[in-house]
Design a protein around this motif. Structure first.
Motif, PDB file in Angstrom:
ATOM      1  N   GLY A   1       0.828  -1.203   0.000  1.00  0.00           N
ATOM      2  CA  GLY A   1       0.000   0.000   0.000  1.00  0.00           C
ATOM      3  C   GLY A   1       0.854   1.241   0.000  1.00  0.00           C
ATOM      4  N   GLU A   2       0.266   2.328  -0.443  1.00  0.00           N
ATOM      5  CA  GLU A   2       0.991   3.597  -0.505  1.00  0.00           C
ATOM      6  C   GLU A   2       0.895   4.311   0.842  1.00  0.00           C
ATOM      7  OE1 GLU A   2       0.820   7.593  -3.274  1.00  0.00           O
ATOM      8  OE2 GLU A   2       0.125   5.704  -4.096  1.00  0.00           O
ATOM      9  N   THR A   3       2.000   4.921   1.271  1.00  0.00           N
ATOM     10  CA  THR A   3       2.051   5.687   2.514  1.00  0.00           C
ATOM     11  C   THR A   3       2.692   7.035   2.214  1.00  0.00           C
ATOM     12  OG1 THR A   3       2.362   3.649   3.778  1.00  0.00           O
ATOM     13  CG2 THR A   3       2.915   5.703   4.891  1.00  0.00           C
ATOM     14  N   SER A   4       2.054   8.107   2.624  1.00  0.00           N
ATOM     15  CA  SER A   4       2.625   9.428   2.380  1.00  0.00           C
ATOM     16  C   SER A   4       3.820   9.647   3.303  1.00  0.00           C
ATOM     17  CB  SER A   4       1.577  10.522   2.632  1.00  0.00           C
ATOM     18  OG  SER A   4       1.336  10.667   4.018  1.00  0.00           O
ATOM     19  N   VAL A   5       4.672  10.567   2.923  1.00  0.00           N
ATOM     20  CA  VAL A   5       5.835  10.898   3.742  1.00  0.00           C
ATOM     21  C   VAL A   5       5.387  11.444   5.097  1.00  0.00           C
ATOM     22  CG1 VAL A   5       7.879  12.381   3.918  1.00  0.00           C
ATOM     23  CG2 VAL A   5       7.336  11.260   1.759  1.00  0.00           C
TER      24      VAL A   5
ATOM     25  N   LEU B   1       6.604   7.009  12.497  1.00  0.00           N
ATOM     26  CA  LEU B   1       7.954   6.887  13.036  1.00  0.00           C
ATOM     27  C   LEU B   1       8.081   7.628  14.362  1.00  0.00           C
ATOM     28  CD1 LEU B   1      10.730   5.704  12.565  1.00  0.00           C
ATOM     29  CD2 LEU B   1      11.290   7.691  11.188  1.00  0.00           C
ATOM     30  N   GLN B   2       7.471   8.795  14.456  1.00  0.00           N
ATOM     31  CA  GLN B   2       7.499   9.544  15.717  1.00  0.00           C
ATOM     32  C   GLN B   2       6.770   8.789  16.825  1.00  0.00           C
ATOM     33  OE1 GLN B   2       6.426  13.668  15.480  1.00  0.00           O
ATOM     34  NE2 GLN B   2       7.787  14.039  13.752  1.00  0.00           N
ATOM     35  N   ARG B   3       5.643   8.151  16.486  1.00  0.00           N
ATOM     36  CA  ARG B   3       4.926   7.341  17.488  1.00  0.00           C
ATOM     37  C   ARG B   3       5.809   6.196  17.970  1.00  0.00           C
ATOM     38  NH1 ARG B   3       0.544   8.675  14.262  1.00  0.00           N
ATOM     39  NH2 ARG B   3       0.691   6.824  12.954  1.00  0.00           N
ATOM     40  N   CYS B   4       6.479   5.518  17.049  1.00  0.00           N
ATOM     41  CA  CYS B   4       7.345   4.388  17.411  1.00  0.00           C
ATOM     42  C   CYS B   4       8.521   4.834  18.272  1.00  0.00           C
ATOM     43  CB  CYS B   4       7.880   3.699  16.152  1.00  0.00           C
ATOM     44  SG  CYS B   4       6.635   2.820  15.206  1.00  0.00           S
TER      45      CYS B   4
ATOM     46  N   VAL C   1       9.150  15.452  17.019  1.00  0.00           N
ATOM     47  CA  VAL C   1      10.023  16.364  16.293  1.00  0.00           C
ATOM     48  C   VAL C   1       9.218  17.057  15.193  1.00  0.00           C
ATOM     49  CG1 VAL C   1      12.108  16.516  14.870  1.00  0.00           C
ATOM     50  CG2 VAL C   1      11.987  14.854  16.733  1.00  0.00           C
ATOM     51  N   PRO C   2       9.277  18.387  15.100  1.00  0.00           N
ATOM     52  CA  PRO C   2       8.526  19.072  14.054  1.00  0.00           C
ATOM     53  C   PRO C   2       8.998  18.639  12.667  1.00  0.00           C
ATOM     54  CG  PRO C   2       9.415  20.647  15.653  1.00  0.00           C
ATOM     55  CD  PRO C   2      10.018  19.316  15.956  1.00  0.00           C
ATOM     56  N   VAL C   3       8.045  18.472  11.765  1.00  0.00           N
ATOM     57  CA  VAL C   3       8.362  18.117  10.376  1.00  0.00           C
ATOM     58  C   VAL C   3       8.637  19.401   9.617  1.00  0.00           C
ATOM     59  CG1 VAL C   3       7.460  17.094   8.262  1.00  0.00           C
ATOM     60  CG2 VAL C   3       6.959  16.038  10.471  1.00  0.00           C
TER      61      VAL C   3
END
Length: 76
Positions: free
Chosen positions: A3-7, A14-17, A22-24
């Motif tokens: 499936g497709e995942t947006s950046v 990744l932040q949850r994990c 961290v601000p994007v």
């Protein structure tokens, strides 16, 4: 995952994990950067009998754990 995942969704997961917030920062696309990419698992399934067995969340969590366990101290 097939499936497709947006950046942005990837960064949020990744932040949850990692347990961080961290601000994007957004920037213009780099020369040659592709706008969209997704793995099509159909051919691997048909030829190899392979299907994804790890969710994106589980794979990212395992990656975060690996890097946390193998991280060198700063300045080392």
């Amino acid at each position: 995952t097939g499936g497709e995942t947006s950046v942005l969704a990837l960064a949020a997961q990744l932040q949850r994990c990692a347990g961080t917030a961290v601000p994007v920062r957004h920037a213009p696309p780099r020369p040659g950067e592709i706008a969209r990419s997704a793995l099509a698992v159909d051919k691997a399934r048909a030829l190899l009998g392979w299907t994804p067995s790890t969710t994106l969340a589980d794979g990212l969590a395992a990656t975060v754990r690996h890097f946390a366990a193998t991280r060198r101290p700063e300045g080392a």
